[in-house]
Design an enzyme around this catalytic site. Structure first.
Site, PDB file in Angstrom:
ATOM      1  N   ASP A 150       5.868   3.397  -6.023  1.00  0.00           N
ATOM      2  CA  ASP A 150       5.678   4.007  -7.344  1.00  0.00           C
ATOM      3  C   ASP A 150       5.246   5.465  -7.235  1.00  0.00           C
ATOM      4  O   ASP A 150       4.736   6.042  -8.203  1.00  0.00           O
ATOM      5  CB  ASP A 150       4.616   3.236  -8.135  1.00  0.00           C
ATOM      6  N   ASP A 209      -1.629  -4.592   0.488  1.00  0.00           N
ATOM      7  CA  ASP A 209      -1.762  -3.251  -0.067  1.00  0.00           C
ATOM      8  C   ASP A 209      -1.440  -2.219   1.005  1.00  0.00           C
ATOM      9  O   ASP A 209      -1.393  -2.531   2.198  1.00  0.00           O
ATOM     10  CB  ASP A 209      -3.178  -3.035  -0.600  1.00  0.00           C
ATOM     11  N   ASP A 211      -2.966   0.050   2.521  1.00  0.00           N
ATOM     12  CA  ASP A 211      -3.909   0.340   3.600  1.00  0.00           C
ATOM     13  C   ASP A 211      -4.226  -0.890   4.449  1.00  0.00           C
ATOM     14  O   ASP A 211      -5.154  -0.847   5.262  1.00  0.00           O
ATOM     15  CB  ASP A 211      -5.210   0.916   3.029  1.00  0.00           C
ATOM     16  N   ASP A 303      -4.229  -9.907  -9.921  1.00  0.00           N
ATOM     17  CA  ASP A 303      -4.414 -10.900  -8.869  1.00  0.00           C
ATOM     18  C   ASP A 303      -5.282 -12.059  -9.344  1.00  0.00           C
ATOM     19  O   ASP A 303      -4.940 -13.230  -9.152  1.00  0.00           O
ATOM     20  CB  ASP A 303      -5.024 -10.245  -7.624  1.00  0.00           C
TER      21      ASP A 303
END
EC number: 2.4.1.32
Length: 537
Positions: A150, A209, A211, A303
């Site tokens: 994105d 994610d 990271d 989530d």
């Protein structure tokens, strides 16, 4: 208030003498004397009739809440102790067998797995997460890696696309996906990724994610739980932090999150087969997700939203405490505050939307519904934030001005000490930092309380999503310098709280006899240090 007015009232004689000289009359002096006496009397009556009783009621409420929090903390740690003493690890409770290649079918006995990596302008970490996903030891023809980008920076978009092309040239089935807008933020990106035709052949979904760096054997350890236990919908790993030693703030975060995984996630998994999905480092059964309606972007905690809806359908969740995934903690105070706002605002907004849905649910037993509403949401996601901030940062400091109000020692010393020790054992190496951790958690409770209020009442920032800034591998990357301009570093809320608590500490030091000023001086210092921006990197 009377104490603040008293010095002013003590000067009235001087003023009256001057007025007497100027106007040559005693009438004015007598009138002002009467006004001063009336104000003093009104204040004493208001204080005794209204303020003190109200404050006592608030203290009683805080004492009750402190006991509820204490019982919850002890309960969770007893469950953890039970798991350790009786070796009730997931591998012992659920069926688990290592994946083996079939001599006749080859890789066909391996299920198709989709790995989603959502990202937004992740210049510092995109290579780490994409590389880790592509190195997973899973047959390449049974694995699809989907990068959901994105990003709005064209340079970063190009870098991510080139990284995907590089891995595709190594026979990795990787897809670089973009969309026209950022509607729904992370939830919108995940939902958009599920619409592609190649996703339909997948049975399981792993999410990381940008990271996060899973170990190569991550799927080999997680997927068997789903294969051999058809009632299980989610397998969640714990996080391990690559930059925990960057600064004192990251050490504090490590302590909080380690307790979250050790106590909250493990106790929920053991006793109720339910806990909140952490948004990453987990593997979902696609059928369960579809049955629950998939991703929804109605809150900033998509989530948790998905986990609650799937759990209410009767599916079970497994938390594997010794399955770890490397990740990064925010090392800048501003980024951490934004993250905590999202993590406190989202759950509060979600329970506002789902309370009646949970109550009217017919698929799970009443005890599980009670656990979800009371323990999971009400106590841990709402009450704890309010209690921590108001009791330790507002009620205790203010009590120095109201000696009539008695706050028992068990609520200020014994109960918080036990809760703190039970929390600190999750990170033994940081035990000596426990006092700093408590003070820092009280500072952050102010932001969490604000976020919770916004979520409950759907305030202006209820759907605010600020991507947590990452710095990548802190061993090889230079830390970004702290902005040296004081006006940009100053946090007014922390400064105001610090000044107020400091005033309370000074008053207690001068007039009190309970030594509360020892705590108040430390807490005021923590707020003031945060207020001038000397926190984090």
């Amino acid at each position: 208030m009377f104490l603040l007015l008293k010095p002013l009232l003590s000067l009235h004689d001087l003023s009256l003498n001057l007025l007497s000289v100027m106007f040559h009359g005693e009438t004015l002096k007598a009138s002002v004397d009467g006004v001063g006496i009336n104000m003093s009397t009104m204040w004493r009556e208001t204080r005794n009739v209204f303020i003190v009783p109200l404050f006592k009621c608030i203290v009683v409420m805080c004492l009750i809440i402190s006991l509820l929090v204490f019982v919850e903390s002890v309960y969770m740690n007893l469950v953890v102790l039970y798991v350790k003493l009786f070796n009730r690890k997931p591998e012992k409770v659920y069926k688990w067998e290592a994946m083996q290649e079939d001599m006749e079918l080859g890789h066909q006995n391996y299920p198709m797995v989709l790995v989603q990596i959502p990202m937004y302008n992740e210049r510092e970490v995109f290579e780490l997460s994409i590389g880790a996903a592509c190195r997973l030891t899973w047959p390449s023809d049974r694995l699809i890696v989907q990068v959901l980008d994105d990003s709005t920076d064209p340079a970063i978009m190009e870098l991510v696309s080139m990284e995907c092309t590089k891995w595709a040239s190594k026979d990795i089935n990787i897809n670089y996906e973009r969309r026209e807008n950022r509607n729904g933020y992370k939830a919108g990106a995940l939902k958009h990724g599920m619409r592609h035709s190649y996703v339909k052949q997948c049975q399981y979904l792993a999410i990381f994610d940008a990271d996060f760096q899973p170990e190569p054997d991550y799927l080999q350890r997680a997927i068997p739980f789903l294969i051999h236990n058809p009632e299980v919908a989610l397998v969640q790993a714990r996080w391990r932090f690559v930059n925990a030693n960057t600064c004192l703030m990251t050490r504090m975060q490590e302590m909080s999150l380690n307790y979250h995984f050790m106590a909250e996630q493990q106790s929920g998994s053991t006793r109720h087969a339910f806990f909140g999905f952490n948004g990453t480092a987990g593997v979902w059964r696609m059928v369960a997700m579809e049955e629950a309606g998939g991703w929804k972007d109605r809150t900033t905690v998509e989530d948790m939203d998905l986990a609650v809806r799937v759990g209410l359908l009767g599916w079970k969740f497994i938390f594997v405490n010794d399955l770890e995934v490397k990740s990064e903690l925010p090392s800048q105070f501003k980024a951490f505050r934004f993250q905590q706002h999202r993590w406190s605002c989202g759950p509060a907004n979600l329970i506002r939307k789902m309370t009646m849905e949970i109550i009217h649910n017919k698929r799970v037993k009443i005890w599980k519904k009670f656990y979800v509403i009371y323990s999971f949401f009400f106590l841990r996601k709402i009450v704890v934030h309010f209690f921590t901030y108001f009791f330790y940062c507002v009620i205790l400091p203010t009590s120095v001005f109201l000696p009539e109000v008695n706050i028992p020692n068990w609520s200020t010393i014994y109960v918080p000490s036990v809760i703190t020790l039970l929390s600190a054992i999750a990170t033994p190496r940081s035990f000596y930092l426990v006092i700093f951790w408590v003070l820092f958690e009280n500072v952050m409770a102010m932001h969490r309380t604000k976020g919770t209020l916004i979520g409950l009442f759907e305030g202006g920032r209820v759907n605010e999503w600020v991507v947590t800034e990452k710095l990548g591998d802190t061993l090889n990357t230079k830390l970004l310098p702290q902005n040296g301009r004081l006006p940009k570093r100053v946090n007014l809320k922390e400064m105001m709280m610090g000044i107020y608590i400091l005033c309370c500490a000074c008053y207690d030091f001068a007039f009190g006899n309970a030594f509360l000023y020892l705590y108040l001086f430390m807490q005021a210092t923590a707020f003031l240090i945060s207020g001038v921006g000397f926190v984090g990197t």
